[in-house]
Design a protein around this motif. Structure first.
Motif, PDB file in Angstrom:
ATOM      1  N   LYS B 105       3.959   9.381   4.351  1.00  0.00           N
ATOM      2  CA  LYS B 105       3.288   9.860   2.760  1.00  0.00           C
ATOM      3  C   LYS B 105       3.982   8.903   1.794  1.00  0.00           C
ATOM      4  N   LEU B 106       5.364   9.517   2.231  1.00  0.00           N
ATOM      5  CA  LEU B 106       6.475  10.131   0.818  1.00  0.00           C
ATOM      6  C   LEU B 106       6.568   7.636   0.532  1.00  0.00           C
ATOM      7  N   GLY B 109       3.950   6.338  -1.311  1.00  0.00           N
ATOM      8  CA  GLY B 109       3.584   7.266  -2.220  1.00  0.00           C
ATOM      9  C   GLY B 109       4.535   6.361  -2.912  1.00  0.00           C
ATOM     10  N   VAL B 112       3.636   3.199  -3.677  1.00  0.00           N
ATOM     11  CA  VAL B 112       2.100   2.369  -4.604  1.00  0.00           C
ATOM     12  C   VAL B 112       3.302   2.735  -6.463  1.00  0.00           C
TER      13      VAL B 112
END
Lengths: 107, 182
Positions: B105-106, B109, B112
């Motif tokens: 997820k890091l 993120g 993005v």
């Protein structure tokens, strides 16, 4: 005579850009509801800052951007109230506020 | 519109620039804390700091009313209600610790955020910004007149949305609660 740093449109746009990117990063990477809400607030703020910057530097009618930013603030407050009460209800029901673990609408 | 000054006022410009950079630092550092803090309370504090910094930038843009509203609505209302929700939604044993994110997820993120920053940043510098001649100066009086004439419908709509949001959040928050003594 050269304009100061705060007299450049790009300075404001870059600050808003950094806030937007930070908010996007937080929105994707943070797993909790409330952390995601905080990131959304950052994104909305970046949008408001952009509106006011364009309003001051470029727009012929300098009330439009201010009015729009006021509307953004009102909507952000409504959105925060709804999100927070949903977070409280979800926590009472599921005992977690991790967005990934709450995959059912009904228990 | 570019702000240019008499060269004899140079010291004042430096001082104003320093204060401007201070507000920029507040906004960005608060944002970093808001998305990176381990504890939720620290994240809310970072958000409040960032909002105060942005309010300072609003003052530099000449929109003092927006700056006041920013402090009043965001810092005074939204941040405080987030603090209340943090205290209501979690038991004290968890000590308001923000949940940990996985490495995937890091990375997502980070990707993005970096992508958006690159695309928008190139747009900022590639565009030739062209100012239109000012027709309406944008004083507070004109903003108020606009809210009651041209934007009256939107204004009423926002009040309706706020009313629905208040009633909705009260209904939602009451629902999960067990009756007292039951």
């Amino acid at each position: 005579m050269q304009p100061a740093i705060f007299g450049h449109l790009e300075a404001y746009l870059l600050v808003a850009l950094c806030l937007f990117a930070l908010g996007l990063y937080g929105l994707v990477s943070r797993p909790g509801f409330i952390s995601m809400l905080i990131s959304v607030e950052l994104i909305l703020n970046a949008a408001g800052l952009n509106f006011v910057a364009f309003n001051t530097f470029l727009a012929p009618d300098k009330t439009v951007g201010q009015t729009f930013t006021l509307f953004i603030m009102g909507l952000a407050a409504a959105e925060a109230a709804i999100c927070l009460s949903i977070a409280v209800v979800v926590y009472r029901r599921f005992r977690t506020i991790l967005a990934d673990e709450i995959s059912e609408l009904k228990d | 519109m570019t702000f240019t000054f008499d060269p004899s006022l140079k010291l004042y410009i430096y001082l104003a620039d320093a204060a401007f950079l201070g507000f920029v630092f507040l906004a960005l550092a608060g944002g970093v804390v808001a998305v990176g803090a381990k504890r939720l309370i620290h994240a809310v504090l970072g958000l409040a700091t960032s909002l105060v910094g942005v309010a300072g930038l609003y003052v530099y843009l000449g929109t003092h009313f927006i700056a006041a509203m920013q402090i009043l609505i965001y810092v005074g209302a939204v941040c405080i209600s987030i603090v209340f929700a943090v205290m209501l939604a979690r038991p004290p044993s968890e000590a308001e610790r923000a949940p940990r994110a996985g490495p995937g997820k890091l990375a997502a993120g980070f990707g993005v955020g970096l992508f958006a920053a690159l695309v928008l940043g190139s747009a900022v510098f590639a565009t030739r910004w062209r100012a239109e001649p000012t027709a309406v100066a944008g004083t507070l009086q004109e903003v108020g007149e606009g809210l009651l004439t041209r934007y009256a419908f939107v204004f009423e709509l926002i009040s309706l949305v706020l009313l629905v949001a208040i009633v909705g959040s009260v209904v939602l928050a009451r629902r999960g609660r067990r009756p007292a003594g039951g």
